[in-house]
Design a protein around this motif. Structure first.
Motif, PDB file in Angstrom:
ATOM      1  N   ARG A  19       0.732  -1.329  -0.142  1.00  0.00           N
ATOM      2  CA  ARG A  19      -0.004   0.065   0.097  1.00  0.00           C
ATOM      3  C   ARG A  19       0.842   1.106   0.142  1.00  0.00           C
ATOM      4  O   ARG A  19       1.888   1.162   0.036  1.00  0.00           O
ATOM      5  CB  ARG A  19      -0.705  -0.107   1.271  1.00  0.00           C
ATOM      6  CG  ARG A  19      -0.196   0.148   2.571  1.00  0.00           C
ATOM      7  CD  ARG A  19      -1.042   0.303   3.800  1.00  0.00           C
ATOM      8  NE  ARG A  19      -0.283   0.844   4.869  1.00  0.00           N
ATOM      9  CZ  ARG A  19      -0.862   1.013   6.074  1.00  0.00           C
ATOM     10  NH1 ARG A  19      -2.110   0.842   6.009  1.00  0.00           N
ATOM     11  NH2 ARG A  19      -0.045   1.799   6.945  1.00  0.00           N
ATOM     12  N   GLN A  21       3.122   4.284  -0.433  1.00  0.00           N
ATOM     13  CA  GLN A  21       4.315   4.921  -1.424  1.00  0.00           C
ATOM     14  C   GLN A  21       4.640   3.612  -2.027  1.00  0.00           C
ATOM     15  O   GLN A  21       5.058   3.537  -3.307  1.00  0.00           O
ATOM     16  CB  GLN A  21       5.373   5.620  -0.767  1.00  0.00           C
ATOM     17  CG  GLN A  21       4.818   6.829  -0.401  1.00  0.00           C
ATOM     18  CD  GLN A  21       5.974   7.641   0.536  1.00  0.00           C
ATOM     19  OE1 GLN A  21       6.760   8.225  -0.302  1.00  0.00           O
ATOM     20  NE2 GLN A  21       6.194   7.753   1.651  1.00  0.00           N
ATOM     21  N   ASP A  40       6.012  -7.453   1.148  1.00  0.00           N
ATOM     22  CA  ASP A  40       5.196  -6.661   2.561  1.00  0.00           C
ATOM     23  C   ASP A  40       5.067  -7.762   3.319  1.00  0.00           C
ATOM     24  O   ASP A  40       4.696  -8.871   3.178  1.00  0.00           O
ATOM     25  CB  ASP A  40       3.850  -5.969   1.864  1.00  0.00           C
ATOM     26  CG  ASP A  40       3.584  -4.705   2.987  1.00  0.00           C
ATOM     27  OD1 ASP A  40       3.826  -3.605   2.336  1.00  0.00           O
ATOM     28  OD2 ASP A  40       3.707  -5.001   4.100  1.00  0.00           O
ATOM     29  N   ARG A  42       1.910  -7.332   4.561  1.00  0.00           N
ATOM     30  CA  ARG A  42       0.401  -7.286   4.294  1.00  0.00           C
ATOM     31  C   ARG A  42       0.307  -8.347   3.189  1.00  0.00           C
ATOM     32  O   ARG A  42       0.344  -7.636   2.025  1.00  0.00           O
ATOM     33  CB  ARG A  42      -0.086  -6.021   4.222  1.00  0.00           C
ATOM     34  CG  ARG A  42       0.017  -5.273   5.408  1.00  0.00           C
ATOM     35  CD  ARG A  42      -0.422  -3.660   5.061  1.00  0.00           C
ATOM     36  NE  ARG A  42      -0.099  -2.730   6.232  1.00  0.00           N
ATOM     37  CZ  ARG A  42      -0.989  -2.693   7.113  1.00  0.00           C
ATOM     38  NH1 ARG A  42      -1.923  -2.909   7.087  1.00  0.00           N
ATOM     39  NH2 ARG A  42      -0.127  -1.676   8.038  1.00  0.00           N
ATOM     40  N   ASN A  90      11.694   0.847   1.051  1.00  0.00           N
ATOM     41  CA  ASN A  90      10.730   1.558   1.286  1.00  0.00           C
ATOM     42  C   ASN A  90       9.921   1.191   2.557  1.00  0.00           C
ATOM     43  O   ASN A  90       9.384   2.093   3.326  1.00  0.00           O
ATOM     44  CB  ASN A  90       9.922   1.670   0.245  1.00  0.00           C
ATOM     45  CG  ASN A  90       8.547   2.221   0.502  1.00  0.00           C
ATOM     46  OD1 ASN A  90       8.189   3.648   0.599  1.00  0.00           O
ATOM     47  ND2 ASN A  90       7.505   1.421   0.792  1.00  0.00           N
ATOM     48  N   TYR A 155      11.725   7.142  15.464  1.00  0.00           N
ATOM     49  CA  TYR A 155      11.461   7.213  14.093  1.00  0.00           C
ATOM     50  C   TYR A 155      12.674   8.033  13.454  1.00  0.00           C
ATOM     51  O   TYR A 155      13.344   7.640  12.461  1.00  0.00           O
ATOM     52  CB  TYR A 155      10.083   7.842  13.755  1.00  0.00           C
ATOM     53  CG  TYR A 155       9.735   8.070  12.208  1.00  0.00           C
ATOM     54  CD1 TYR A 155       9.310   6.823  11.372  1.00  0.00           C
ATOM     55  CD2 TYR A 155      10.149   9.068  11.550  1.00  0.00           C
ATOM     56  CE1 TYR A 155       9.215   6.987   9.900  1.00  0.00           C
ATOM     57  CE2 TYR A 155       9.500   9.467  10.073  1.00  0.00           C
ATOM     58  CZ  TYR A 155       9.319   8.242   9.524  1.00  0.00           C
ATOM     59  OH  TYR A 155       9.144   8.234   7.949  1.00  0.00           O
ATOM     60  N   VAL A 188       3.466  12.856   2.901  1.00  0.00           N
ATOM     61  CA  VAL A 188       2.950  12.292   1.868  1.00  0.00           C
ATOM     62  C   VAL A 188       1.384  11.680   1.996  1.00  0.00           C
ATOM     63  O   VAL A 188       1.489  11.280   3.133  1.00  0.00           O
ATOM     64  CB  VAL A 188       3.869  11.026   1.071  1.00  0.00           C
ATOM     65  CG1 VAL A 188       3.342  10.577  -0.105  1.00  0.00           C
ATOM     66  CG2 VAL A 188       5.386  11.664   1.228  1.00  0.00           C
ATOM     67  N   THR A 190      -0.528   9.247   2.627  1.00  0.00           N
ATOM     68  CA  THR A 190      -0.663   7.740   2.552  1.00  0.00           C
ATOM     69  C   THR A 190      -1.188   7.291   3.814  1.00  0.00           C
ATOM     70  O   THR A 190      -1.455   8.038   4.806  1.00  0.00           O
ATOM     71  CB  THR A 190       0.994   6.951   2.623  1.00  0.00           C
ATOM     72  OG1 THR A 190       1.542   7.407   3.853  1.00  0.00           O
ATOM     73  CG2 THR A 190       1.739   7.458   1.448  1.00  0.00           C
TER      74      THR A 190
END
Ligand SMILES: NC(=O)c1ccc[n+]([C@@H]2O[C@H](COP(=O)([O-])OP(=O)(O)OC[C@H]3O[C@@H](n4cnc5c(N)ncnc54)[C@H](O)[C@@H]3O)[C@@H](O)[C@H]2O)c1
Length: 247
Positions: A19, A21, A40, A42, A90, A155, A188, A190
């Protein structure tokens, strides 16, 4: 002669591609002729994202924080598409917490996924990309690696680290024909950005000179550039794709 933007010689792994980006990076790269292995955690969303892209895309379930899983993923790309020429690191998480709120679990999870994941990925993919005659790695960092982001303690730590890792890898892998560059997106549109509590309200938009959040496609075009021969002389570079937010 190859057309500008043509990626027909590219075979890429894009992590976190179910999902957001990552899914868009895979779509734009396939649209330009690349073959892409989407990975991923998911599975259902990942299978659906790959299926929508046709025969030049495939999905493999993958936890980027598991070093052994990377061997399987790189082998799957070579087996399915014959070679590997690009890796887009990513996959990432953002579980907001201030420094005092950051417990051991929050810290370890960010390090495992956002920092160790790209490390394992570059380590596993580099020999395959070299076997293919060279290529490119793109690491998705963040504007949080440009300043001290409030509430994003762990992060930010991992995204600053990934900037450093990109530069170190660029220097080391250049003689092996592998370019390594970083992209630092701003905000972004998302699922992640809404999950951490950002909204496209007046206060947020006032911080962005171009007056809007990035779309995943805005960032995908930068990724496509960095994996293409158009960026043949770029390595160790950082593209800030933020609408001027951190200018
Ligand atoms: N959205 C933003 O504003 C923004 C800004 C700067 C940087 N980024 C970075 O961009 C990247 C993509 O984020 P996004 O906005 O598309 O978020 P997203 O949450 O929509 O997508 C991230 C994807 O990574 C996957 N993922 C998480 N942990 C994983 C693991 N251990 N193994 C494999 N996959 C895993 C998720 O399942 C998800 O599909 C992240 O690295 C993020 O830090 C996002």
């Amino acid at each position: 002669m190859t057309e500008i933007g043509d990626l027909s010689a590219t075979v890429a792994i894009v992590t976190g591609a179910a999902r957001g980006q990552g899914a868009e990076f895979a779509r734009v790269m396939c649209e330009r002729g690349a073959s892409v292995l989407l990975t991923d955690l998911r599975e259902d969303e990942g299978e659906a994202s790959a299926a929508a892209l046709g025969d030049r895309a495939a999905f493999v379930p993958h936890d980027v924080a598991d070093p052994r899983a990377w061997t399987t993923v790189v082998a799957a790309a070579e087996e399915r598409f014959g070679r590997l020429t690009a890796l887009v690191n990513n996959a990432g998480i953002n579980r907001p917490a201030t420094l005092p709120e950051t417990d051991d679990e929050n810290w370890s999870l960010h390090l495992a996924i956002n920092q160790s994941g790209p490390f394992y990925g570059m380590r596993a993919a580099a020999p395959a990309i070299e076997r293919a005659g060279g290529g490119a790695i793109v690491n998705i960092c963040s504007g949080s690696a440009l300043h001290g982001s409030h509430r994003f303690f762990a992060y930010s730590a991992t995204k600053w680290a990934l900037r450093g890792m990109s530069r170190a890898a660029a220097v080391e892998l250049a003689p092996r024909g592998i370019r390594v560059n970083a992209i630092l997106p701003g905000l972004v549109e998302t699922p992640m950005v809404s999950e951490v509590g950002f909204q496209a309200d007046a206060a947020t938009l006032a911080k962005i000179p171009l007056g809007r959040l990035a779309t995943p496609a805005d960032v995908a075009r930068a990724v496509a550039f960095l994996v293409s021969s158009e960026s043949a002389y770029l390595t160790g570079a950082e593209l800030v794709v933020d609408g001027g937010m951190f200018a």
